[in-house]
Design a protein around this motif. Structure first.
Motif, PDB file in Angstrom:
ATOM      1  N   HIS A  65       1.168  -1.267  -0.077  1.00 30.68           N
ATOM      2  CA  HIS A  65       0.316  -0.132  -0.050  1.00 30.68           C
ATOM      3  C   HIS A  65       1.024   1.279  -0.158  1.00 30.68           C
ATOM      4  CE1 HIS A  65      -2.872   2.648   1.287  1.00 30.68           C
ATOM      5  NE2 HIS A  65      -3.362   2.665   0.565  1.00 30.68           N
ATOM      6  N   TYR A  67       1.156   4.138   1.953  1.00 32.84           N
ATOM      7  CA  TYR A  67       1.907   3.563   3.078  1.00 32.84           C
ATOM      8  C   TYR A  67       2.594   2.852   3.808  1.00 32.84           C
ATOM      9  CZ  TYR A  67      -3.052   6.594   3.501  1.00 32.84           C
ATOM     10  OH  TYR A  67      -4.281   7.249   3.365  1.00 32.84           O
ATOM     11  N   ASP A  82      -3.093   2.415  -4.028  1.00 37.31           N
ATOM     12  CA  ASP A  82      -4.735   2.472  -3.294  1.00 37.31           C
ATOM     13  C   ASP A  82      -5.455   1.152  -2.952  1.00 37.31           C
ATOM     14  OD1 ASP A  82      -5.939   2.345  -5.763  1.00 37.31           O
ATOM     15  OD2 ASP A  82      -6.765   4.336  -4.990  1.00 37.31           O
ATOM     16  N   SER A  83      -5.497   1.122  -2.032  1.00 36.70           N
ATOM     17  CA  SER A  83      -6.674  -0.250  -1.934  1.00 36.70           C
ATOM     18  C   SER A  83      -7.275  -0.632  -3.538  1.00 36.70           C
ATOM     19  CB  SER A  83      -8.067  -0.010  -1.124  1.00 36.70           C
ATOM     20  OG  SER A  83      -7.245   1.289   0.236  1.00 36.70           O
ATOM     21  N   SER A 171     -12.395   4.748  -1.580  1.00 36.94           N
ATOM     22  CA  SER A 171     -12.156   6.184  -1.804  1.00 36.94           C
ATOM     23  C   SER A 171     -11.998   6.148  -3.040  1.00 36.94           C
ATOM     24  CB  SER A 171     -10.635   7.285  -0.839  1.00 36.94           C
ATOM     25  OG  SER A 171      -9.722   6.247  -0.815  1.00 36.94           O
ATOM     26  N   HIS A 239      -6.797  13.860   1.778  1.00 34.92           N
ATOM     27  CA  HIS A 239      -7.380  12.230   1.771  1.00 34.92           C
ATOM     28  C   HIS A 239      -9.462  12.623   1.848  1.00 34.92           C
ATOM     29  CE1 HIS A 239      -8.534   8.426   2.269  1.00 34.92           C
ATOM     30  NE2 HIS A 239      -7.885   7.943   1.228  1.00 34.92           N
ATOM     31  N   GLU A 241     -10.920  10.669   3.687  1.00 42.91           N
ATOM     32  CA  GLU A 241     -10.897  10.303   5.473  1.00 42.91           C
ATOM     33  C   GLU A 241     -10.703  10.806   5.913  1.00 42.91           C
ATOM     34  OE1 GLU A 241      -8.557   7.272   6.339  1.00 42.91           O
ATOM     35  OE2 GLU A 241      -9.561   6.086   4.543  1.00 42.91           O
ATOM     36  N   SER A 255      -7.993   9.749  -3.293  1.00 47.41           N
ATOM     37  CA  SER A 255      -7.222   8.433  -2.310  1.00 47.41           C
ATOM     38  C   SER A 255      -6.099   8.331  -2.713  1.00 47.41           C
ATOM     39  CB  SER A 255      -7.757   7.317  -3.274  1.00 47.41           C
ATOM     40  OG  SER A 255      -7.277   7.209  -4.414  1.00 47.41           O
ATOM     41  N   THR A 256      -4.848   7.547  -2.058  1.00 45.30           N
ATOM     42  CA  THR A 256      -3.913   7.741  -2.288  1.00 45.30           C
ATOM     43  C   THR A 256      -3.278   7.736  -3.435  1.00 45.30           C
ATOM     44  OG1 THR A 256      -3.537   5.493  -2.231  1.00 45.30           O
ATOM     45  CG2 THR A 256      -3.459   6.954   0.603  1.00 45.30           C
TER      46      THR A 256
HETATM   47  P1  13P Z   1      -6.683   4.246  -0.376  1.00 43.93           P
HETATM   48  O1  13P Z   1      -5.053   4.162  -0.437  1.00 43.93           O
HETATM   49  O2  13P Z   1      -7.640   3.446  -0.855  1.00 43.93           O
HETATM   50  O3  13P Z   1      -6.472   5.899  -0.530  1.00 43.93           O
HETATM   51  O4  13P Z   1      -7.030   4.652   1.336  1.00 43.93           O
HETATM   52  C1  13P Z   1      -6.193   5.303   2.116  1.00 43.93           C
HETATM   53  C2  13P Z   1      -6.590   4.726   3.449  1.00 43.93           C
HETATM   54  O5  13P Z   1      -6.634   4.848   4.715  1.00 43.93           O
HETATM   55  C3  13P Z   1      -5.794   2.563   3.501  1.00 43.93           C
HETATM   56  O6  13P Z   1      -6.009   2.515   4.352  1.00 43.93           O
END
Ligand code: 13P
Ligand code: SF4
Length: 347
Positions: A65, A67, A82-83, A171, A239, A241, A255-256
């Motif tokens: 991912h 992150y 991203d997810s 997202s 983001h 969120e 999204s990321t």
């Molecule tokens: P995305 O990578 O889908 O934007 O999600 C962020 C996230 O918080 C995943 O845990």
């Protein structure tokens, strides 16, 4: 670079920074040299070298991912994103073993899409506050409260919650999925902020749940205004969120992968990614000419994944993600509908 011995040698594992390791990983260090100091490379390189050998031996793929820290993201992950991208690639892979360098719900999603494959996660404690905020029982109660209203569930949930849902979203596709249902109302779970931010962009009324991401709920509109005051001309990417008040202060929300795509397309001189810390490092490694302002909120769950436990996972096959088939069969439908498209009334 000098050759340094950094780790004890055992009969099974030789994790020294030898000249062979240095040579074989030089192309990888070139990718991360902007964000990993040279002095740290002798610690990372032997682990990276061994992980990449083991992947080939075991026909394993590492999904990473956005992150993940740069030594994972740029040096051992085969697929990054991203997810949504990780779910799509999980559906396509020919590997026998999938190692999720991400959090548990991502590994569960990969397992749902690959019931016959071994899916491993380096640390079972890699959870998520959103996934923790809701249970399958909560969803059943909501469905009783709002009969006939479709349930759109963020992938940041357990398989049990997905099993009670009509369709998943990330997202990256939330607006498209909610709008595509063509219903006057939807229930959108569990991230209240993602739901409120989506509600501003879609026709249906959106019924929300009070889940929050521990990383993104920390950012405030005052933080963004402070960043702009301290960094004139900075482009702010956030983001979804984050709270609607934070999103209102941003130049772009996505999204990321959306944020990384924005940087690639627009190449702003100075940018801030209002999200988890490692994301900036990973993008900055590719764009040394861009100045990244770095507010730092770490995800404690994502940070449980390290090179050392990725190696241990590949060596031992430990931490296999398994889902009871009575739950998996229904949860799989929600994830597959997200990937292939669906509307109420369709088969
Ligand atoms: P995305 O990578 O889908 O934007 O999600 C962020 C996230 O918080 C995943 O845990
Ligand atoms: Fe969950 Fe937030 Fe961490 Fe993503 S960043 S895994 S949403 S707690």
């Amino acid at each position: 670079m000098n050759v340094v011995n950094t780790a004890p040698v055992t009969a099974e594992r030789d994790l020294r920074f030898t000249s062979e390791v240095e040579r074989d990983t030089a192309h990888l260090y070139a990718k991360v040299s902007k964000v990993i100091p040279e002095v740290e490379w002798p610690v990372f390189a032997p682990l990276i070298h061994r992980i990449n050998q083991l992947k080939a031996e075991k026909n394993a793929v590492i999904l990473g991912h956005n992150y993940m820290t740069p030594e994972i993201f740029h040096c051992v992950a085969d697929i990054t994103g991203d997810s949504l991208a990780l779910a799509r690639h999980a559906a396509d892979t020919d590997a026998d073993v999938i190692v999720m360098a991400g959090v548990h719900f991502m590994a569960e999603t990969a397992k749902l899409l690959n019931p016959g494959k071994k899916v491993l996660i380096p640390d079972m404690g890699a959870g998520c506050t959103l996934a923790e905020s809701i249970t399958g029982e909560d969803v059943r109660k909501l469905k009783a409260q709002y009969p006939g209203v479709p349930v759109v569930t963020y992938v940041n949930t357990s398989a049990d919650v997905k099993a009670e849902s009509d369709i998943c979203c990330t997202s990256g596709n939330a607006v498209e999925i909610v709008e595509g249902l063509g219903t006057p109302r939807v229930i959108m779970l569990p991230d209240e902020y993602l739901a409120l931010n989506t509600a501003k962009l879609v026709t249906p009324e959106v019924i929300t749940w009070a889940g929050r991401c521990v990383v993104h709920e920390m950012f405030t509109p005052e933080d963004i205004r402070g960043m702009r005051a301290d960094n004139p001309g900075v482009v702010v990417l956030a983001h979804p969120e984050c709270s609607p008040e934070v999103i209102a202060e941003a130049d772009y929300a996505g999204s990321t992968a959306g944020m990384a795509g924005y940087v690639a397309k627009h190449k702003p001189a100075k940018v801030v990614l209002v999200t988890e810390c490692s994301m900036s490092d990973n993008v900055a490694a590719e764009y040394p000419e861009i100045d990244f302002v770095r507010p730092c909120n770490l995800c404690p769950f994502m940070k449980k994944i390290e090179l050392s436990n990725i190696l241990a996972t590949l060596e031992t096959g430990q931490h296999e993600v398994l889902i009871d088939e009575s739950i998996a069969a229904r949860a799989r439908v929600s994830v597959e509908r997200m990937l292939t498209g669906w509307a109420p009334g369709a088969a």
